[in-house]
Design an enzyme around this catalytic site. Sequence first.
Site, short mmCIF file in Angstrom:
data_model
loop_
_atom_site.label_atom_id
_atom_site.label_comp_id
_atom_site.label_asym_id
_atom_site.label_seq_id
_atom_site.Cartn_x
_atom_site.Cartn_y
_atom_site.Cartn_z
N GLY A 179 21.95 -28.77 56.08
CA GLY A 179 21.32 -28.77 55.43
C GLY A 179 19.76 -28.45 54.99
O GLY A 179 19.83 -27.79 54.06
N LYS A 230 30.21 -33.40 46.46
CA LYS A 230 29.91 -33.06 45.33
C LYS A 230 28.63 -32.88 45.10
O LYS A 230 27.81 -31.73 46.01
CB LYS A 230 28.89 -34.74 45.80
CG LYS A 230 29.54 -36.15 46.17
CD LYS A 230 28.73 -37.07 47.05
CE LYS A 230 29.81 -38.10 47.23
NZ LYS A 230 28.98 -39.30 47.21
N ARG A 240 27.68 -25.18 68.58
CA ARG A 240 25.34 -25.61 68.26
C ARG A 240 24.59 -24.87 70.17
O ARG A 240 23.53 -25.27 70.43
CB ARG A 240 25.00 -27.04 68.36
CG ARG A 240 25.43 -26.68 66.50
CD ARG A 240 25.00 -28.14 65.62
NE ARG A 240 25.23 -27.83 64.28
CZ ARG A 240 25.30 -29.58 63.39
NH1 ARG A 240 25.06 -29.83 64.25
NH2 ARG A 240 24.87 -28.84 62.27
#
Length: 393
Positions: free
Chosen positions: A371, A197, A37
């Site tokens: 995300g 999940k 990053r």
Amino acid sequence: MAEYLTLDDVEAAGRRVLVRSDLNVPLDGGEVADDFRIRAALGGVEALRARGAAVVVCSHLGRPRGPDPSYSLAPVARRIEELGGFPVRHLPTLVGPEVTRAVAEARPGDVILLENTRFHPGETSDDPALGSRLAELADLFCQDAFGSVHRAHASTVGVAARVKSVAGPLLAGELEALGQLLDDPPRPFVVILGGAKVSDKLGVLSALVEICDVLAMGGGMVYTALMAEGYSVGTSLAEEEMAPSVRELLEGSQGGKVLLPEDVVAAGGFRADAAHRVTGVRDIGDGEMGLDIGPRSARRIAEICEGAGSVFWNGPMGVFEWEAFRSGTETVARAVASSDAFTVVGGGDSAAAIRLLGLEGRVSHLSTGGGASLRLLEGKPLPGVEVLEKWVR
């Protein structure tokens, strides 16, 4: 897609520019353990230095609850210096008299790194007072932290609402690449989603199944899907309460475009050294848990990638950190990297996996924000991008 200005639309020479970067990197023993990053963020800083701006950088690191020396950005400042070849002045606070004075004294080409934004209690609540104090530091704000624009924080939204703001080169590149998948993806458009999940990704699954041609599932969330199909999944990670929603998704997908594994690597426990075997999805034992997709399933995904026009991949196929359960992720990673398609790897663990294998240079776009990329593809707003529209009008 929101409209925004870029660095090409403004004059930066002689101005103080506050840059929101995503420098949320892992640390080990007080040193940066993975500088991906930081390298990605350097382009915006170097572009502003070349334009004659005094550059003030802010970022969060981790999730500290107030000031915590173990989450200081001091090691990041040292790594920026090493990679960029220019001095970086790290300040021990985010706002205050010392920061105000240092920024006022900064000259064109200088780089200042403020301390962790999350050390300040007003950051995550988008406190107006903190947004104003940050805005007062700058003549111009450059939003370049794609990995953080899905959060409405003081350093992403609050400051951008108060001082003229632009999208930095990293953010603009991310939005362009992911926007292509939303607007006009080359066909066939193949989506590969993994991760733990289903509850974390049901929204993006539902959105992408409407626009893609094939959606291949892997990772822990597969076992909820298999449960929804009526299979026994042993002790595998599965969210029983999500099974009805996943069943509805599978039944509603046009032309059966959702691809589930045929085989998995089943283990006797969640351990790197657990005894394991390859088995069909119908034959997972009561005491076994699936920790990777099997070789037949991985080859199927690889074959689909060969004929794809565009590919989006987010999430590993198994517990790739453990060598015994890495094969599925590695096969998919190599297939994506070898494809002639427009390929986007959507940050997070999938980006880590492709970098672990040394394949990052062989994909069209490697995202810095897992995300944020999923939220964008789900069709949800990115507050840190939407606020930039104010300065276009």
